[in-house]
Design a protein around this motif. Sequence first.
Motif, PDB file in Angstrom:
ATOM      1  N   CYS A  74       0.919  -1.134   0.014  1.00 28.07           N
ATOM      2  CA  CYS A  74       0.114   0.052   0.058  1.00 28.07           C
ATOM      3  C   CYS A  74       0.889   1.309  -0.005  1.00 28.07           C
ATOM      4  O   CYS A  74       1.892   1.213   0.466  1.00 28.07           O
ATOM      5  CB  CYS A  74      -0.855   0.004   1.059  1.00 28.07           C
ATOM      6  N   ARG A  75       0.644   2.331  -0.565  1.00 26.48           N
ATOM      7  CA  ARG A  75       1.200   3.399  -0.688  1.00 26.48           C
ATOM      8  C   ARG A  75       0.463   4.606   0.189  1.00 26.48           C
ATOM      9  O   ARG A  75       1.102   5.632   0.568  1.00 26.48           O
ATOM     10  CB  ARG A  75       1.130   3.929  -2.216  1.00 26.48           C
ATOM     11  N   GLU A  76      -0.838   4.505   0.376  1.00 25.81           N
ATOM     12  CA  GLU A  76      -1.472   5.405   1.155  1.00 25.81           C
ATOM     13  C   GLU A  76      -2.239   4.558   2.277  1.00 25.81           C
ATOM     14  O   GLU A  76      -2.381   3.304   2.143  1.00 25.81           O
ATOM     15  CB  GLU A  76      -2.335   6.505   0.606  1.00 25.81           C
ATOM     16  N   ALA A 130     -12.016   4.929  -3.298  1.00 23.28           N
ATOM     17  CA  ALA A 130     -10.642   4.218  -3.898  1.00 23.28           C
ATOM     18  C   ALA A 130     -10.827   3.842  -5.319  1.00 23.28           C
ATOM     19  O   ALA A 130      -9.796   3.952  -6.111  1.00 23.28           O
ATOM     20  CB  ALA A 130     -10.495   2.986  -2.731  1.00 23.28           C
ATOM     21  N   LEU A 131     -11.845   3.338  -5.730  1.00 24.59           N
ATOM     22  CA  LEU A 131     -12.032   2.899  -6.919  1.00 24.59           C
ATOM     23  C   LEU A 131     -11.893   3.960  -8.050  1.00 24.59           C
ATOM     24  O   LEU A 131     -11.278   3.804  -9.077  1.00 24.59           O
ATOM     25  CB  LEU A 131     -13.356   2.095  -7.111  1.00 24.59           C
ATOM     26  N   ASP A 136      -7.535  -0.242  -4.230  1.00 23.71           N
ATOM     27  CA  ASP A 136      -8.072  -1.075  -3.545  1.00 23.71           C
ATOM     28  C   ASP A 136      -8.028  -0.550  -1.997  1.00 23.71           C
ATOM     29  O   ASP A 136      -6.833  -0.459  -1.859  1.00 23.71           O
ATOM     30  CB  ASP A 136      -7.724  -2.612  -4.095  1.00 23.71           C
ATOM     31  N   LEU A 137      -9.160  -1.055  -1.328  1.00 24.14           N
ATOM     32  CA  LEU A 137      -8.746  -0.998   0.206  1.00 24.14           C
ATOM     33  C   LEU A 137      -8.590  -2.416   0.873  1.00 24.14           C
ATOM     34  O   LEU A 137      -9.027  -3.124   0.539  1.00 24.14           O
ATOM     35  CB  LEU A 137     -10.306  -0.531   0.676  1.00 24.14           C
ATOM     36  N   ARG A 196      -4.097   0.190  -1.899  1.00 22.09           N
ATOM     37  CA  ARG A 196      -2.989  -0.281  -2.861  1.00 22.09           C
ATOM     38  C   ARG A 196      -3.618  -0.239  -4.484  1.00 22.09           C
ATOM     39  O   ARG A 196      -4.597   0.031  -4.548  1.00 22.09           O
ATOM     40  CB  ARG A 196      -2.807  -1.738  -2.337  1.00 22.09           C
ATOM     41  N   PRO A 197      -2.496  -0.244  -5.289  1.00 22.40           N
ATOM     42  CA  PRO A 197      -3.216  -0.003  -6.599  1.00 22.40           C
ATOM     43  C   PRO A 197      -3.910  -1.160  -6.892  1.00 22.40           C
ATOM     44  O   PRO A 197      -3.717  -2.509  -6.327  1.00 22.40           O
ATOM     45  CB  PRO A 197      -1.755  -0.065  -7.397  1.00 22.40           C
TER      46      PRO A 197
END
Length: 205
Positions: A74-76, A130-131, A136-137, A196-197
């Motif tokens: 995850c980036r955030e 997020a979508l 993705d959460l 995450r992407p």
Amino acid sequence: VEPMLKIMGYRAGAPVRPAVRRMAERIAELAASAITPSVHHCRIGIEHCDDTGIRLADGTAFQGPIFAKHLGDCREAVAFVMTLGTRFDTTQKNLTDADNLLESVFLETAGWVAIEDATRLFTQHFRKIALEDRLDLSRRLAPGYVFRVGDRKVDWPLEEQREFFAIFRNIILPVALLDSCAMMPKMSRTGFFGLRPQTKMENGV
């Protein structure tokens, strides 16, 4: 009413005494009038994440391997604080002070149903956001819970609730953190998601 009865041990379709159902219905109405739900959230970058812990872009850090397991790609992150409000606590206290202990237990059960519902709705809401960003959460994490990492169970210490609340240092929250790291109002909850992407889907698989 049905989720309340389920929590209290009544299986779906099982007979429920009319007096019990009437009380559940009455307390459900009382809970609905007492609940003033609110949620505050903060979206923040992840600076570093490995088996020792995670560090956010604002310098907040949490220790432990659960973050690499569940948020490693995850980036955030999204942190949230949710509450049903002070009126709910006051209503339950009034029932207890009047020795209406059974009603108080029913009301507490209604509160758990409500905060689960609120968590689900917020998660659905933020998953849509997020979508839109092609993200993705992750699953929800929170201090005070135990998570599986490989073949062992690892807890996120409740004491790290202090660092968690520090994420909201510039926001006036409707929830106070006590010295014990319990929250007031009592029916409150924190949560921590990773963003995450999206995994690229090919051929519908």
